[in-house]
Design a protein around this motif. Sequence first.
Motif, PDB file in Angstrom:
ATOM      1  N   ALA A 328      41.447  36.195 -35.039  1.00  0.00           N
ATOM      2  CA  ALA A 328      40.909  35.842 -33.738  1.00  0.00           C
ATOM      3  C   ALA A 328      39.556  36.484 -33.482  1.00  0.00           C
ATOM      4  CB  ALA A 328      41.895  36.240 -32.640  1.00  0.00           C
ATOM      5  N   GLU A 329      39.248  37.612 -34.182  1.00  0.00           N
ATOM      6  CA  GLU A 329      37.989  38.306 -33.979  1.00  0.00           C
ATOM      7  C   GLU A 329      36.869  37.738 -34.849  1.00  0.00           C
ATOM      8  OE1 GLU A 329      37.670  40.492 -31.577  1.00  0.00           O
ATOM      9  OE2 GLU A 329      39.759  40.097 -31.120  1.00  0.00           O
ATOM     10  N   GLU A 330      37.198  36.875 -35.810  1.00  0.00           N
ATOM     11  CA  GLU A 330      36.187  36.335 -36.701  1.00  0.00           C
ATOM     12  C   GLU A 330      35.624  35.037 -36.136  1.00  0.00           C
ATOM     13  OE1 GLU A 330      37.768  35.816 -40.568  1.00  0.00           O
ATOM     14  OE2 GLU A 330      38.086  37.942 -40.932  1.00  0.00           O
ATOM     15  N   TRP A 331      34.318  34.893 -36.217  1.00  0.00           N
ATOM     16  CA  TRP A 331      33.657  33.698 -35.746  1.00  0.00           C
ATOM     17  C   TRP A 331      32.903  33.058 -36.897  1.00  0.00           C
ATOM     18  CZ3 TRP A 331      34.836  32.064 -30.931  1.00  0.00           C
ATOM     19  CH2 TRP A 331      35.373  33.017 -30.054  1.00  0.00           C
ATOM     20  N   LEU A 332      32.637  31.801 -36.764  1.00  0.00           N
ATOM     21  CA  LEU A 332      31.902  31.098 -37.804  1.00  0.00           C
ATOM     22  C   LEU A 332      30.502  31.672 -37.948  1.00  0.00           C
ATOM     23  CD1 LEU A 332      32.914  27.429 -36.935  1.00  0.00           C
ATOM     24  CD2 LEU A 332      33.567  28.689 -38.982  1.00  0.00           C
ATOM     25  N   ASP A 333      30.059  31.783 -39.183  1.00  0.00           N
ATOM     26  CA  ASP A 333      28.719  32.275 -39.485  1.00  0.00           C
ATOM     27  C   ASP A 333      27.779  31.063 -39.544  1.00  0.00           C
ATOM     28  OD1 ASP A 333      26.356  33.075 -40.752  1.00  0.00           O
ATOM     29  OD2 ASP A 333      27.383  34.651 -41.877  1.00  0.00           O
ATOM     30  N   PRO A 334      26.790  30.967 -38.625  1.00  0.00           N
ATOM     31  CA  PRO A 334      25.903  29.800 -38.606  1.00  0.00           C
ATOM     32  C   PRO A 334      25.184  29.564 -39.929  1.00  0.00           C
ATOM     33  CG  PRO A 334      25.654  31.067 -36.588  1.00  0.00           C
ATOM     34  CD  PRO A 334      26.511  31.890 -37.509  1.00  0.00           C
ATOM     35  N   SER A 335      24.779  30.635 -40.617  1.00  0.00           N
ATOM     36  CA  SER A 335      24.070  30.451 -41.883  1.00  0.00           C
ATOM     37  C   SER A 335      24.992  29.876 -42.952  1.00  0.00           C
ATOM     38  CB  SER A 335      23.475  31.783 -42.362  1.00  0.00           C
ATOM     39  OG  SER A 335      24.495  32.733 -42.629  1.00  0.00           O
ATOM     40  N   GLU A 336      26.254  30.295 -42.959  1.00  0.00           N
ATOM     41  CA  GLU A 336      27.203  29.753 -43.933  1.00  0.00           C
ATOM     42  C   GLU A 336      27.494  28.281 -43.647  1.00  0.00           C
ATOM     43  OE1 GLU A 336      30.672  32.147 -44.097  1.00  0.00           O
ATOM     44  OE2 GLU A 336      29.636  33.927 -44.892  1.00  0.00           O
ATOM     45  N   VAL A 337      27.585  27.933 -42.362  1.00  0.00           N
ATOM     46  CA  VAL A 337      27.812  26.536 -42.006  1.00  0.00           C
ATOM     47  C   VAL A 337      26.609  25.685 -42.404  1.00  0.00           C
ATOM     48  CG1 VAL A 337      28.157  24.930 -40.085  1.00  0.00           C
ATOM     49  CG2 VAL A 337      29.428  27.077 -40.151  1.00  0.00           C
ATOM     50  N   ASP A 342      24.151  21.698 -46.200  1.00  0.00           N
ATOM     51  CA  ASP A 342      23.215  21.344 -47.271  1.00  0.00           C
ATOM     52  C   ASP A 342      23.961  20.907 -48.530  1.00  0.00           C
ATOM     53  OD1 ASP A 342      21.101  21.961 -45.617  1.00  0.00           O
ATOM     54  OD2 ASP A 342      20.816  23.983 -46.414  1.00  0.00           O
ATOM     55  N   ALA A 343      25.028  21.656 -48.864  1.00  0.00           N
ATOM     56  CA  ALA A 343      25.804  21.315 -50.061  1.00  0.00           C
ATOM     57  C   ALA A 343      26.484  19.956 -49.903  1.00  0.00           C
ATOM     58  CB  ALA A 343      26.841  22.404 -50.338  1.00  0.00           C
ATOM     59  N   ALA A 344      27.030  19.696 -48.709  1.00  0.00           N
ATOM     60  CA  ALA A 344      27.683  18.409 -48.470  1.00  0.00           C
ATOM     61  C   ALA A 344      26.663  17.269 -48.502  1.00  0.00           C
ATOM     62  CB  ALA A 344      28.409  18.429 -47.128  1.00  0.00           C
ATOM     63  N   SER A 345      25.469  17.513 -47.945  1.00  0.00           N
ATOM     64  CA  SER A 345      24.419  16.490 -47.975  1.00  0.00           C
ATOM     65  C   SER A 345      24.029  16.146 -49.405  1.00  0.00           C
ATOM     66  CB  SER A 345      23.192  16.974 -47.198  1.00  0.00           C
ATOM     67  OG  SER A 345      23.488  17.143 -45.828  1.00  0.00           O
ATOM     68  N   LEU A 346      23.971  17.171 -50.259  1.00  0.00           N
ATOM     69  CA  LEU A 346      23.640  16.927 -51.664  1.00  0.00           C
ATOM     70  C   LEU A 346      24.717  16.085 -52.337  1.00  0.00           C
ATOM     71  CD1 LEU A 346      21.730  17.457 -54.029  1.00  0.00           C
ATOM     72  CD2 LEU A 346      22.995  19.586 -54.491  1.00  0.00           C
ATOM     73  N   GLU A 347      25.981  16.377 -52.045  1.00  0.00           N
ATOM     74  CA  GLU A 347      27.063  15.561 -52.607  1.00  0.00           C
ATOM     75  C   GLU A 347      26.924  14.101 -52.173  1.00  0.00           C
ATOM     76  OE1 GLU A 347      30.616  18.970 -52.836  1.00  0.00           O
ATOM     77  OE2 GLU A 347      30.744  17.312 -51.401  1.00  0.00           O
ATOM     78  N   ALA A 356      32.550  20.264 -50.834  1.00  0.00           N
ATOM     79  CA  ALA A 356      31.744  20.669 -49.680  1.00  0.00           C
ATOM     80  C   ALA A 356      31.998  19.745 -48.494  1.00  0.00           C
ATOM     81  CB  ALA A 356      30.266  20.676 -50.050  1.00  0.00           C
ATOM     82  N   VAL A 357      32.074  18.448 -48.743  1.00  0.00           N
ATOM     83  CA  VAL A 357      32.378  17.500 -47.678  1.00  0.00           C
ATOM     84  C   VAL A 357      33.766  17.782 -47.100  1.00  0.00           C
ATOM     85  CG1 VAL A 357      32.947  15.080 -47.207  1.00  0.00           C
ATOM     86  CG2 VAL A 357      30.848  15.656 -48.428  1.00  0.00           C
ATOM     87  N   GLY A 358      34.732  18.026 -47.971  1.00  0.00           N
ATOM     88  CA  GLY A 358      36.091  18.311 -47.501  1.00  0.00           C
ATOM     89  C   GLY A 358      36.150  19.554 -46.644  1.00  0.00           C
ATOM     90  N   ARG A 359      35.460  20.621 -47.067  1.00  0.00           N
ATOM     91  CA  ARG A 359      35.458  21.867 -46.282  1.00  0.00           C
ATOM     92  C   ARG A 359      34.746  21.671 -44.951  1.00  0.00           C
ATOM     93  NH1 ARG A 359      33.995  24.168 -51.218  1.00  0.00           N
ATOM     94  NH2 ARG A 359      31.935  24.765 -50.457  1.00  0.00           N
ATOM     95  N   LEU A 360      33.667  20.905 -44.968  1.00  0.00           N
ATOM     96  CA  LEU A 360      32.935  20.657 -43.726  1.00  0.00           C
ATOM     97  C   LEU A 360      33.787  19.859 -42.738  1.00  0.00           C
ATOM     98  CD1 LEU A 360      30.047  21.383 -42.765  1.00  0.00           C
ATOM     99  CD2 LEU A 360      29.391  19.044 -43.325  1.00  0.00           C
ATOM    100  N   ALA A 361      34.510  18.868 -43.242  1.00  0.00           N
ATOM    101  CA  ALA A 361      35.386  18.078 -42.373  1.00  0.00           C
ATOM    102  C   ALA A 361      36.481  18.941 -41.763  1.00  0.00           C
ATOM    103  CB  ALA A 361      35.999  16.920 -43.166  1.00  0.00           C
ATOM    104  N   GLU A 362      37.022  19.881 -42.530  1.00  0.00           N
ATOM    105  CA  GLU A 362      38.044  20.782 -41.997  1.00  0.00           C
ATOM    106  C   GLU A 362      37.471  21.696 -40.919  1.00  0.00           C
ATOM    107  OE1 GLU A 362      39.805  22.910 -45.200  1.00  0.00           O
ATOM    108  OE2 GLU A 362      41.018  21.217 -45.896  1.00  0.00           O
ATOM    109  N   LEU A 363      36.210  22.076 -41.066  1.00  0.00           N
ATOM    110  CA  LEU A 363      35.569  22.983 -40.107  1.00  0.00           C
ATOM    111  C   LEU A 363      35.108  22.286 -38.836  1.00  0.00           C
ATOM    112  CD1 LEU A 363      33.283  25.427 -42.142  1.00  0.00           C
ATOM    113  CD2 LEU A 363      35.355  25.984 -40.878  1.00  0.00           C
ATOM    114  N   PRO A 376      22.669  21.343 -31.556  1.00  0.00           N
ATOM    115  CA  PRO A 376      22.392  20.289 -32.552  1.00  0.00           C
ATOM    116  C   PRO A 376      23.174  20.448 -33.848  1.00  0.00           C
ATOM    117  CG  PRO A 376      20.367  21.048 -31.526  1.00  0.00           C
ATOM    118  CD  PRO A 376      21.443  21.974 -31.048  1.00  0.00           C
ATOM    119  N   VAL A 377      23.466  21.705 -34.232  1.00  0.00           N
ATOM    120  CA  VAL A 377      24.167  21.918 -35.494  1.00  0.00           C
ATOM    121  C   VAL A 377      25.574  21.317 -35.463  1.00  0.00           C
ATOM    122  CG1 VAL A 377      25.115  24.179 -34.842  1.00  0.00           C
ATOM    123  CG2 VAL A 377      24.749  23.632 -37.249  1.00  0.00           C
ATOM    124  N   VAL A 378      26.169  21.248 -34.265  1.00  0.00           N
ATOM    125  CA  VAL A 378      27.519  20.693 -34.159  1.00  0.00           C
ATOM    126  C   VAL A 378      27.504  19.204 -34.511  1.00  0.00           C
ATOM    127  CG1 VAL A 378      29.485  20.286 -32.638  1.00  0.00           C
ATOM    128  CG2 VAL A 378      28.166  22.409 -32.437  1.00  0.00           C
TER     129      VAL A 378
END
Length: 485
Positions: A328-337, A342-347, A356-363, A376-378
């Motif tokens: 509950a104390e951990e938050w998403l890291d914007p740089s990692e997202v 970028d990785a999903a876009s390359l795929e 990468a697409v699968g992980r992004l969809a889960e997130l 905008p990042v959302v």
Amino acid sequence: MDFWGEPVRVGELLDGTWELKRLIGKGGMAEVWSAADVRTGGEAAVKFLRPDTEDLRCLDPQELEEETVALRGRFRREARFLSELRHPGIPEFYGQGSRRGLPYLVMQLIDGLSLHAFLVRCAPLPLSSAAAVAVQVADALACAHIRPLVHRDLKPHNIMLSAEGVAVLIDFGIAKPLGAHVTNYTRQGSTLGSRGYQAPEQILEKEPTTRTDIYAFGCVCYELFTGSRPFMAADHHTLNDMHLKSEPLAPSLHGAGVPPELDELILRMLAKSPQERPDAVEALETFRSMAPRSGDPAPSPRLVPDPTAPFRSPRTSPTRPGRPAPDAEEWLDPSEVADLCDAASLEIEENAPADAVGRLAELAPRVRAEWGVRRPVVARVWRIAAEGLRLAGECGGAAKLYDGLAGELGPGDGENAVAARAVARLRAAECRLAFGEIDAALRVIADCLSLAGELPAQLAERITDVCSEVTVDVEERCADPDAGD
């Protein structure tokens, strides 16, 4: 060696890796063995075609050849489905091979017992324990339906409870992609599914949909919450007739403590008309409201295995049993997202959507929950994930993401935003063509073409180009319902 081959034996080594340990189960046309990885000591389940069944031995040579071709095709399809479905409630796929001409699949070993055996031992279950099973199965079923894939043989024998209490949906041997024209699933004249769990449309040998699984799941849930099946008869024809024409009693008439909302849900799941049944996600939400929560006491008397354990334990997540719950104390890291985008876009650029697409969809849902709808990042996360899932053929998941982009995640109110929302609506309609929603797609196309006439030429062209793509897809499906499968 011919199809009958030599019987599978304890101690055999497959592909230099898997040593067979013991026979753990037999089905109509397959048998399952436990095996150990001689390199790592890891365990697996190995599923073989059964060459010794009376059904096969009584066939003439031509019929036998046709049936073995169908069975081998069934194995290939099951391998493909398991490799594409990643969910804690669906066995993980390790690989496949051939032993003396006999195909086999290697997958996660579920150390536990079937829901059928569990209910024989433990029914009737407390409400929260039954709900814990139902939530897990509904979640796995929703994962398959997003593809969209119809299991077609959902029953207590095909649900395993692991030693940790995780419910796992098994045996995708006769599963079918929705709308796909795939022959040779079984011999002509035989009805798919299992007696007592077949939807009316299966009994009538009509085309299945995801709502076909919902009917079977309703039968399972009826038994899960009451200890009784919705219909009982001594002979096959009478039982089929009851599933086709009779209305089941409300579950609450069998077991005390069944709340009205559960009565209503299960009776809708058992509706004769597929259109009247809820989807797996709606069922999941209702069952989840009745499931145990972290810190709740264990059931009394004690259940072994205990399906409430994944919900009561702080180490696992009640929405994804068997997976670590996020801190509950951990938050998403914007740089990692951003890196993942970028990785999903390359795929996507390489036309090979993958991890990468699968992980992004889960997130994506978590990104919206933590960062709101105006950053905008959302929208970027949802847009890339939607595009990747669409290209990967995961139409249900892509459509939901596009719906978000056409709604609250749409960027502002200017002309560019209007065009972006229109494109998202069109892509959502395109994805839902896989579910047969042709009329709805035609309405969206008409709306968007009308809208394009009010926009500058460049934005209008962007919309009309996508309209043309979706129109071509509609025309192909109208001309050939199996196009694209």
